[in-house]
Scaffold this motif. Structure first.
Motif, PDB file in Angstrom:
ATOM      1  N   LYS A   1     -16.314   5.239  40.651  1.00  0.00           N
ATOM      2  CA  LYS A   1     -15.738   6.572  40.476  1.00  0.00           C
ATOM      3  C   LYS A   1     -14.829   6.580  39.248  1.00  0.00           C
ATOM      4  CE  LYS A   1     -17.844   7.700  44.115  1.00  0.00           C
ATOM      5  NZ  LYS A   1     -19.129   8.390  43.942  1.00  0.00           N
ATOM      6  N   PRO A   2     -14.968   7.550  38.385  1.00  0.00           N
ATOM      7  CA  PRO A   2     -14.119   7.588  37.203  1.00  0.00           C
ATOM      8  C   PRO A   2     -12.677   7.892  37.586  1.00  0.00           C
ATOM      9  CG  PRO A   2     -15.510   9.531  37.324  1.00  0.00           C
ATOM     10  CD  PRO A   2     -15.919   8.654  38.444  1.00  0.00           C
ATOM     11  N   GLU A   3     -11.782   7.354  36.805  1.00  0.00           N
ATOM     12  CA  GLU A   3     -10.367   7.563  37.115  1.00  0.00           C
ATOM     13  C   GLU A   3      -9.794   8.701  36.296  1.00  0.00           C
ATOM     14  OE1 GLU A   3      -7.945   4.181  37.135  1.00  0.00           O
ATOM     15  OE2 GLU A   3      -9.272   3.067  38.492  1.00  0.00           O
ATOM     16  N   ASN A   4      -8.708   9.213  36.805  1.00  0.00           N
ATOM     17  CA  ASN A   4      -8.010  10.287  36.096  1.00  0.00           C
ATOM     18  C   ASN A   4      -8.886  11.491  35.788  1.00  0.00           C
ATOM     19  OD1 ASN A   4      -5.423   9.360  36.041  1.00  0.00           O
ATOM     20  ND2 ASN A   4      -5.809   8.062  34.255  1.00  0.00           N
ATOM     21  N   GLN A   5      -9.758  11.775  36.714  1.00  0.00           N
ATOM     22  CA  GLN A   5     -10.590  12.957  36.518  1.00  0.00           C
ATOM     23  C   GLN A   5     -10.479  13.829  37.756  1.00  0.00           C
ATOM     24  OE1 GLN A   5     -14.314  12.769  34.822  1.00  0.00           O
ATOM     25  NE2 GLN A   5     -13.797  11.164  33.367  1.00  0.00           N
ATOM     26  N   ILE A   6     -10.650  15.097  37.519  1.00  0.00           N
ATOM     27  CA  ILE A   6     -10.648  15.997  38.665  1.00  0.00           C
ATOM     28  C   ILE A   6     -12.066  16.049  39.217  1.00  0.00           C
ATOM     29  CG2 ILE A   6     -10.378  18.394  39.366  1.00  0.00           C
ATOM     30  CD1 ILE A   6      -8.011  18.574  37.622  1.00  0.00           C
ATOM     31  N   ALA A   7     -12.168  15.916  40.516  1.00  0.00           N
ATOM     32  CA  ALA A   7     -13.496  15.869  41.125  1.00  0.00           C
ATOM     33  C   ALA A   7     -13.718  17.085  42.008  1.00  0.00           C
ATOM     34  CB  ALA A   7     -13.641  14.602  41.941  1.00  0.00           C
ATOM     35  N   ILE A   8     -14.948  17.580  41.977  1.00  0.00           N
ATOM     36  CA  ILE A   8     -15.327  18.671  42.875  1.00  0.00           C
ATOM     37  C   ILE A   8     -16.601  18.233  43.572  1.00  0.00           C
ATOM     38  CG2 ILE A   8     -15.564  21.178  43.054  1.00  0.00           C
ATOM     39  CD1 ILE A   8     -15.260  21.288  40.016  1.00  0.00           C
ATOM     40  N   VAL A   9     -16.756  18.640  44.804  1.00  0.00           N
ATOM     41  CA  VAL A   9     -18.017  18.388  45.493  1.00  0.00           C
ATOM     42  C   VAL A   9     -18.533  19.711  46.022  1.00  0.00           C
ATOM     43  CG1 VAL A   9     -19.185  17.125  47.299  1.00  0.00           C
ATOM     44  CG2 VAL A   9     -17.206  16.122  46.182  1.00  0.00           C
ATOM     45  N   VAL A  10     -19.770  20.014  45.666  1.00  0.00           N
ATOM     46  CA  VAL A  10     -20.347  21.237  46.202  1.00  0.00           C
ATOM     47  C   VAL A  10     -21.794  20.969  46.585  1.00  0.00           C
ATOM     48  CG1 VAL A  10     -20.623  22.023  43.799  1.00  0.00           C
ATOM     49  CG2 VAL A  10     -20.994  23.619  45.655  1.00  0.00           C
ATOM     50  N   ALA A  11     -22.093  21.294  47.819  1.00  0.00           N
ATOM     51  CA  ALA A  11     -23.436  21.087  48.349  1.00  0.00           C
ATOM     52  C   ALA A  11     -23.939  19.667  48.062  1.00  0.00           C
ATOM     53  CB  ALA A  11     -24.399  22.117  47.781  1.00  0.00           C
ATOM     54  N   GLY A  12     -23.055  18.694  48.197  1.00  0.00           N
ATOM     55  CA  GLY A  12     -23.466  17.308  48.008  1.00  0.00           C
ATOM     56  C   GLY A  12     -23.487  16.848  46.571  1.00  0.00           C
ATOM     57  N   ILE A  13     -23.262  17.753  45.661  1.00  0.00           N
ATOM     58  CA  ILE A  13     -23.246  17.405  44.245  1.00  0.00           C
ATOM     59  C   ILE A  13     -21.799  17.113  43.829  1.00  0.00           C
ATOM     60  CG2 ILE A  13     -23.851  18.175  41.911  1.00  0.00           C
ATOM     61  CD1 ILE A  13     -26.287  18.195  43.719  1.00  0.00           C
ATOM     62  N   GLU A  14     -21.632  15.989  43.078  1.00  0.00           N
ATOM     63  CA  GLU A  14     -20.286  15.656  42.607  1.00  0.00           C
ATOM     64  C   GLU A  14     -20.127  16.062  41.160  1.00  0.00           C
ATOM     65  OE1 GLU A  14     -18.831  11.521  43.714  1.00  0.00           O
ATOM     66  OE2 GLU A  14     -20.972  11.470  44.192  1.00  0.00           O
TER      67      GLU A  14
ATOM     68  N   LEU B   1      -3.974  17.059  33.373  1.00  0.00           N
ATOM     69  CA  LEU B   1      -3.685  18.029  34.437  1.00  0.00           C
ATOM     70  C   LEU B   1      -3.693  17.391  35.819  1.00  0.00           C
ATOM     71  CD1 LEU B   1      -5.853  20.984  33.163  1.00  0.00           C
ATOM     72  CD2 LEU B   1      -3.371  20.753  33.058  1.00  0.00           C
ATOM     73  N   VAL B   2      -4.113  16.123  35.849  1.00  0.00           N
ATOM     74  CA  VAL B   2      -4.237  15.496  37.153  1.00  0.00           C
ATOM     75  C   VAL B   2      -2.865  15.183  37.728  1.00  0.00           C
ATOM     76  CG1 VAL B   2      -5.095  13.508  38.420  1.00  0.00           C
ATOM     77  CG2 VAL B   2      -6.483  14.522  36.612  1.00  0.00           C
ATOM     78  N   ASN B   3      -2.659  15.691  38.873  1.00  0.00           N
ATOM     79  CA  ASN B   3      -1.453  15.366  39.619  1.00  0.00           C
ATOM     80  C   ASN B   3      -1.967  14.795  40.927  1.00  0.00           C
ATOM     81  OD1 ASN B   3       0.340  15.709  41.811  1.00  0.00           O
ATOM     82  ND2 ASN B   3       1.594  17.085  40.553  1.00  0.00           N
ATOM     83  N   VAL B   4      -1.761  13.506  41.096  1.00  0.00           N
ATOM     84  CA  VAL B   4      -2.395  12.797  42.216  1.00  0.00           C
ATOM     85  C   VAL B   4      -2.108  13.473  43.547  1.00  0.00           C
ATOM     86  CG1 VAL B   4      -2.534  10.636  43.473  1.00  0.00           C
ATOM     87  CG2 VAL B   4      -2.381  10.636  40.979  1.00  0.00           C
ATOM     88  N   GLU B   5      -0.884  13.872  43.726  1.00  0.00           N
ATOM     89  CA  GLU B   5      -0.545  14.476  45.012  1.00  0.00           C
ATOM     90  C   GLU B   5      -1.257  15.809  45.200  1.00  0.00           C
ATOM     91  OE1 GLU B   5       0.634  13.209  47.700  1.00  0.00           O
ATOM     92  OE2 GLU B   5       0.515  11.469  46.352  1.00  0.00           O
ATOM     93  N   ALA B   6      -1.261  16.590  44.146  1.00  0.00           N
ATOM     94  CA  ALA B   6      -1.926  17.894  44.239  1.00  0.00           C
ATOM     95  C   ALA B   6      -3.412  17.708  44.484  1.00  0.00           C
ATOM     96  CB  ALA B   6      -1.700  18.681  42.955  1.00  0.00           C
ATOM     97  N   GLU B   7      -3.980  16.725  43.809  1.00  0.00           N
ATOM     98  CA  GLU B   7      -5.411  16.465  43.983  1.00  0.00           C
ATOM     99  C   GLU B   7      -5.711  16.031  45.406  1.00  0.00           C
ATOM    100  OE1 GLU B   7      -8.186  17.041  41.892  1.00  0.00           O
ATOM    101  OE2 GLU B   7      -6.429  18.232  41.361  1.00  0.00           O
ATOM    102  N   ARG B   8      -4.880  15.166  45.896  1.00  0.00           N
ATOM    103  CA  ARG B   8      -5.090  14.695  47.268  1.00  0.00           C
ATOM    104  C   ARG B   8      -5.068  15.879  48.226  1.00  0.00           C
ATOM    105  NH1 ARG B   8      -4.538   9.627  48.723  1.00  0.00           N
ATOM    106  NH2 ARG B   8      -3.043   9.150  47.074  1.00  0.00           N
TER     107      ARG B   8
END
Length: 901
Positions: free
Chosen positions: A815-828, A836-843
């Motif tokens: 998994k790439p680091e420091n990236q924002i991830a989205i999952v939709v219908a099984g697609i990453e 813009l990554v804020n670990v807590e917000a992302e979590r």
RNA sequence: GGGCGGAUAGCUCAGUAGGUUAGAGCACAUCCCUUACAAGGAUGGGGUCGCAGGUUCGAGUCCUGUUCCGCCCA
């Protein structure tokens, strides 16, 4: 090459509508194909025919007219485009009372009355009035785009229709279905004419119940207490009735009481009709001025005393009150009775006041000699026609209303004491007293041959001639080619408020005079109210003038609003906001058209090879086919509104929002891709314009004309199968192709791409990454990799990504680091928005989504473990299993990402 | 008194093949004048589908009852 931009950026309906309508009319498109008057007429082809509900000849357009024109024009245009010989017969109604009142009002301004002028002069003036104002309403109906055959326009008082009225009257008379005699009728004192039961409306109003004494004739000490709401009618009382089993009054039955003030002795009778609970339990009987009392009087052979003059003053039977107005008399009489010690009490009471539908004055029940139609035999046939399904009423619930009315129908009073109308074709002999009923004006009495005859003064109820409308307009009683071919008509479309007035009477007359139901379907639309659901009225000041609406937003916008905003038989609340939204829709269509014209201009004129359809091409085509099928089904079920909505949605949210955007990329590729894209754009737009044409005829015709010209210039390759028709109004209605099997998968794949794009856009908005900022992305598509790779350009463009930094993979173990991830219908999807990554917000975000997905998983697992899995049809179950699988995949990806944070 | 219709998002309304996360327009919030369209585009918030039962694997949708609003007929 700059051609599309020679069209204005905004659709200019004002410069288009009149021109287009004139062109249609001049080209003869409103006339039926397969005209029975032409030599090559084929009588075996079934036509589609509508008779217009004839508006008042001197009336002005209101929304009710706009509604029926929109509905009927829709049906007519649809059938015309299907290639069915189509006829819409226009015309107007002389509207006896309404028109006469207009003219009388105008006369009053000159200080004249119709009586002063005399009948002949008055009629001359009324015809002049009709000539002057008679064209307004038909011009306004044209303005709405009505594609009716004006060469067949009729007027209820024109020669042919007058002959039809005579014929109908004489036939009914000869069959014994028309009679003349004194009966209880509703008298309108202001208009000084009888009106039918239907023309009376009842309104609840506060009033008074007056209690008084009916003293016994043989013993002034005894009295029967009686209550009434109309004390003046006491003058016409000819009995007091009590219930036969009422112990309070049993002893009085057979004795006499004295009418107050007049001291006329009248009998006390017993009748079961009397309600012991109401009032005092004793009922005064005024046979000449109350329908119920009239019935009782008939049973008991009571005297009937008319106490009113034609303008509702008290006549010579009112003794000291003669000459007083009815309401003045009420007051005076009550005072006099009080003085005479006959008053018991007064009590507030809610009255049910009969008021004239026109003008609202209080009508008086009265016995009067009038002409009537013996309606039972006609009603019976009309009932059967609907019961047997020879006539269908849409929506169906109105059949019950129809039955109920016809089952309880009373004879129809058809004579009116007016001058404007069809004069009753009856002549009285001054010598032998017999009557002559004739189709042609007679010169001699049919019985004694005397030439001293005079025609009945009255005219017929306007609805009498309207009842003949579907066949009289086609030439009946002559056996004309039109009548033979176009009758019976197809659909009768009108508002439910005239189901009895007009529709039922047409059915009765159609069956009686032609032996056939005049139409096979009755479609009833609802009434139009204002935005708050209030009835529009001048006094409330909430009237929306359709002409103003058309001036401001165009005819198409108004039509589309009326058609799409309403469901059969239901009232609709019209708001200008809606019209505005639909004006915007017309503009959207216009601009999509401008775009397609531009695409056409820049695309190659020919293909080099067989088509290689893109996913978007296949998707929009498959969706169009689905739409065609849905629209067809909905039209068949008279669900025009829903059909319109679906076309709207398809056009705007699928064609314009998605296909056009992707087409821009495909066009830029040039070559065959550009050619086939332009072709698809053209085909889908062409089909859409055809579908929309019955709803919004002007913008579609105008745009289609440009489209056709541009396509023709471009060459054969852009012609539809069978070539371009002369005009959209007569262009072929599009039909769906048979399903080929690939459609569902393409639609599903495209939907997946849409979801991914939306997810990326969504996240960008959330993170405030403006569209101007192109960003890289990685999409992990699993087994859908090929689909995604092929759509890379589209995804990049629509999600504002950097096309050369868009990576597509089947799997991504690391998994790439420091990236924002989205999952939709099984697609990453990974977006490298490190700053813009804020670990807590992302979590938090990922956990939120996971929770949502897990909720769905739980729901679906429960569902699939339930009897649902065995009992529901396998395809439905399979669909749910698929969903579950997708959710599970999505959940797994989300968990990976959470771990990865 | 009889019959009918409506009750779904803040507002006006769709949802008429019962299929499982309920739609539109308007209004609202944030952003965008990207050469089809600012009368536009993107994104978002917002609904226990009047209430209570029932039928069904499954009900906004069918049935029964009920409340409120409106209409028609008597």
């Amino acid at each position: 090459m700059n051609q599309p931009f020679s069209l204005p950026k905004t659709y200019d309906f004002a410069s288009v509508e009149e021109k287009i309508y004139a062109h249609w009319e001049a080209s003869g498109y409103f006339k039926p194909s397969n005209d029975p008057r032409s030599p090559d007429h084929d009588p075996s082809r079934r036509p589609f025919v509508i008779s217009i509900p004839p508006p008042n000849v001197t009336g002005e357009l209101h929304l009710g007219h706009a509604m029926f024109v929109a509905m009927e024009d829709l049906m007519i245009r649809y059938h015309r485009m299907k290639g069915v010989p189509t006829l819409w017969v226009p015309g107007t109604d002389h509207a006896g009372i309404a028109t006469q009142l207009q003219v009388e009002k105008a006369l009053a301004r000159e200080g004249l009355s119709r009586e002063q002028l005399g009948r002949e002069e008055f009629l001359r003036r009324t015809w002049a009035w009709k000539e002057k104002y008679g064209g307004i309403i038909t011009r306004q109906i044209r303005r709405l785009g009505a594609s009716c055959d004006w060469s067949r326009e009729r007027f209820t008082l024109d020669e042919g229709l007058s002959r039809a009225v005579r014929e109908a009257f004489v036939r009914l008379y000869e069959k014994g279905l028309i009679y003349r005699g004194p009966r209880m009728i509703n008298w309108s004192p202001g208009l000084k004419t009888a009106v039918s039961d239907l023309e009376v409306e009842y309104s609840e109003e506060p009033g008074t119940l007056y209690f008084f004494k009916y003293v016994l004739a043989d013993n002034p000490q005894e009295y029967i207490p009686v209550a009434t709401t109309r004390p003046e009618t006491i003058l016409g009382d000819t009995a007091v009735a009590v219930h036969p089993e009422d112990d309070r009054y049993r002893a009085y039955v057979g004795r006499k009481v004295l009418v107050p003030i007049l001291n006329r002795p009248i009998p006390v009778i017993a009748d079961e009709y009397v309600d012991r609970e109401f009032g005092t339990g004793a009922l005064k009987i005024t046979p000449a001025h109350d329908p119920n009392d009239y019935q009782i009087a008939l049973r008991h052979n009571l005297e009937m005393i008319n106490i009113l003059t034609p303008d509702a003053a008290i006549n010579e039977n009112g003794g000291p009150y003669q000459g007083l107005d009815r309401f003045e008399c009420r007051k005076r009489m009550w005072e006099d009775m009080r003085a005479a010690g006959l008053v018991i009490k007064e009590q507030p009471y809610t009255l049910n006041v009969p008021r004239s539908q026109r003008g609202g004055e209080i009508v008086e029940p009265m016995i009067s000699t009038q002409w009537f139609v013996r309606i039972q035999p006609l009603a019976r046939a009309a009932l059967e026609a609907v019961r047997e399904g020879r006539i269908k009423i849409v929506p169906e619930r109105f059949t019950k209303v129809y039955y109920n009315w016809l089952e309880n129908i009373e004879d129809w009073c058809i004579s009116r004491q007016l001058w404007w109308g069809h004069r009753i074709p009856v002549w009285y002999c001054d010598e032998c007293g017999e009557i002559t009923v004739s189709r042609d004006d007679p010169t001699h009495c049919a019985h004694c041959q005397s030439s001293h005859i005079h025609q009945d003064e009255d005219v017929l109820d306007t609805w009498f001639s309207s009842g003949l409308w579907p066949f009289s307009t086609l030439g009946w009683p002559e056996d004309t080619p039109d009548l033979r071919y176009f009758y019976p008509t197809s659909v009768l479309e009108t508002g439910y408020d005239i189901l009895f007035f007009w529709v039922a009477r047409m059915i009765m007359f159609g069956l009686e005079f032609t032996g056939k139901p005049p139409f096979h379907t009755v479609y009833l639309h609802g009434l139009i109210r204002d935005e708050q659901g209030q009835k529009m009225s001048k006094t409330k000041g909430n009237v929306i003038d359709p002409l103003e609406v058309m001036d401001e937003m165009g005819t198409d916008a108004l039509r589309f609003t009326l058609l799409v905003g309403s469901t059969p038989g239901n009232d609709m609340n019209l708001s200008l906001k809606k019209v505005e939204a639909n004006r915007n829709f017309a503009n959207k269509v216009w601009n999509a058209g401008r775009f397609v014209l531009g695409a056409l201009a820049q695309a190659p004129a020919q293909a080099q090879a067989a088509p290689q359809w893109t996913l978007a091409d296949s998707w929009i085509w498959a969706r169009l086919q689905q739409l065609l099928r849905d629209v067809e089904r909905l039209f068949t079920n008279y669900q025009y509104g829903e059909a319109g909505r679906q076309i709207y949605d398809f056009f705007w949210s699928e064609f314009a929002d998605w296909y056009v955007e992707i087409a821009k990329l495909q066009l830029a590729e040039g070559g065959d891709r550009a050619f086939y894209t332009a072709q698809t754009l053209l085909r889908v737009l062409d089909a859409s314009l055809r579908l929309l044409h019955p709803f919004t005829p002007f913008v579609t015709e105008e745009l289609w004309g440009h489209l056709k010209r541009a396509a023709q210039e471009k060459g054969e390759a852009f012609s539809p199968k069978g070539g371009w028709e002369e005009a959209l109004i007569i262009a072929r209605w599009p039909e769906a192709q048979p399903v080929e099997g690939w459609e569902e998968q393409k639609i599903a794949d495209f939907n997946l791409i849409q979801e991914v794009i939306r997810a990326i856009r969504n996240l960008r908005t959330e993170k405030k990454v403006t569209p101007g900022k192109r960003i890289p992305a990685t999409i992990v598509a699993g087994e859908k990799l090929t689909v995604f790779q092929q759509q890379a350009a589209a995804i990049a463009a629509l999600a504002y990504l950097q096309p050369d930094h868009l990576t597509m993979l089947a799997n991504l173990p690391e998994k790439p680091e420091n990236q924002i991830a989205i999952v939709v219908a099984g697609i990453e999807i990974y977006l490298p928005l490190a700053d813009l990554v804020n670990v807590e917000a992302e979590r938090a975000r990922l956990q939120n989504e996971l929770a949502e997905v897990e909720k769905q998983i739980e729901r679906l697992r429960g569902l699939l473990a339930s009897p649902f899995a065995e009992k529901a049809p396998p395809p439905v179950v399979e669909k749910e299993r698929q969903k579950l699988a997708t959710f599970e995949e999505t959940a797994a990806r989300l968990r990976d990402q959470l771990q990865n944070l």
